[in-house]
Design a protein around this motif. Structure first.
Motif, mmCIF file in Angstrom:
data_model
loop_
_atom_site.group_PDB
_atom_site.id
_atom_site.type_symbol
_atom_site.label_atom_id
_atom_site.label_comp_id
_atom_site.label_asym_id
_atom_site.label_seq_id
_atom_site.Cartn_x
_atom_site.Cartn_y
_atom_site.Cartn_z
ATOM 1 N N LYS A 105 34.643 24.660 37.265
ATOM 2 C CA LYS A 105 34.906 26.101 37.146
ATOM 3 C C LYS A 105 36.163 26.353 36.320
ATOM 4 O O LYS A 105 36.215 27.286 35.521
ATOM 5 N N ASP A 140 33.797 20.433 41.668
ATOM 6 C CA ASP A 140 33.260 21.766 41.383
ATOM 7 C C ASP A 140 34.374 22.691 40.895
ATOM 8 O O ASP A 140 34.194 23.447 39.944
ATOM 9 N N ASP A 163 35.298 25.919 32.702
ATOM 10 C CA ASP A 163 34.506 27.047 32.201
ATOM 11 C C ASP A 163 35.377 28.231 31.795
ATOM 12 O O ASP A 163 34.970 29.053 30.979
ATOM 13 N N ARG A 164 36.549 28.332 32.366
ATOM 14 C CA ARG A 164 37.440 29.463 32.069
ATOM 15 C C ARG A 164 38.346 29.183 30.868
ATOM 16 O O ARG A 164 39.226 29.991 30.549
#
Length: 108
Positions: free
Chosen positions: A101, A97, A104-105
């Motif tokens: 994340k 996870d 995604d950045r």
């Protein structure tokens, strides 16, 4: 006592950890089994339409051998085989996870 790492030993241990997850399908299989799900071989096959039976079997056997997945076979006709994650396998969820994340950045 926690393990103390040097840059060299940390790199070697990260490489060894990533070797457990290498392969095109292992992470996909993991995501289908996260959350305590128990799935039959045929359910996994349907959930991952592009994987062959041979490859699914190989990946599951490797993950079982590494202590990530538990295989339960029931003595019946037709054969019934179920798979679920070990507690250690389930503990990968927060790490993956965090990787999602992080990805995604990514700057555009």
């Amino acid at each position: 006592m926690p393990k103390r790492y040097t840059p060299t030993s940390a790199a070697a241990d990260v490489e060894a950890a990533l070797r457990l997850l290498e392969g095109r399908w292992k992470l996909v299989i993991l995501f289908h089994l996260f959350g305590g799900k128990v799935m039959r071989f045929s359910d996994l096959e349907r959930a991952i339409p592009n994987i062959t039976q041979k490859m699914l079997g190989q990946q599951l056997r490797a993950m079982e051998g590494d202590g990530i997945v538990v295989r339960t076979a029931y003595p019946q006709v037709p054969p019934k085989v179920e798979y679920h994650l070990t507690p250690w396998g389930q503990s990968l969820c927060p790490a993956l996870d965090a990787i999602l994340k992080w990805a995604d950045r990514r700057p555009a």
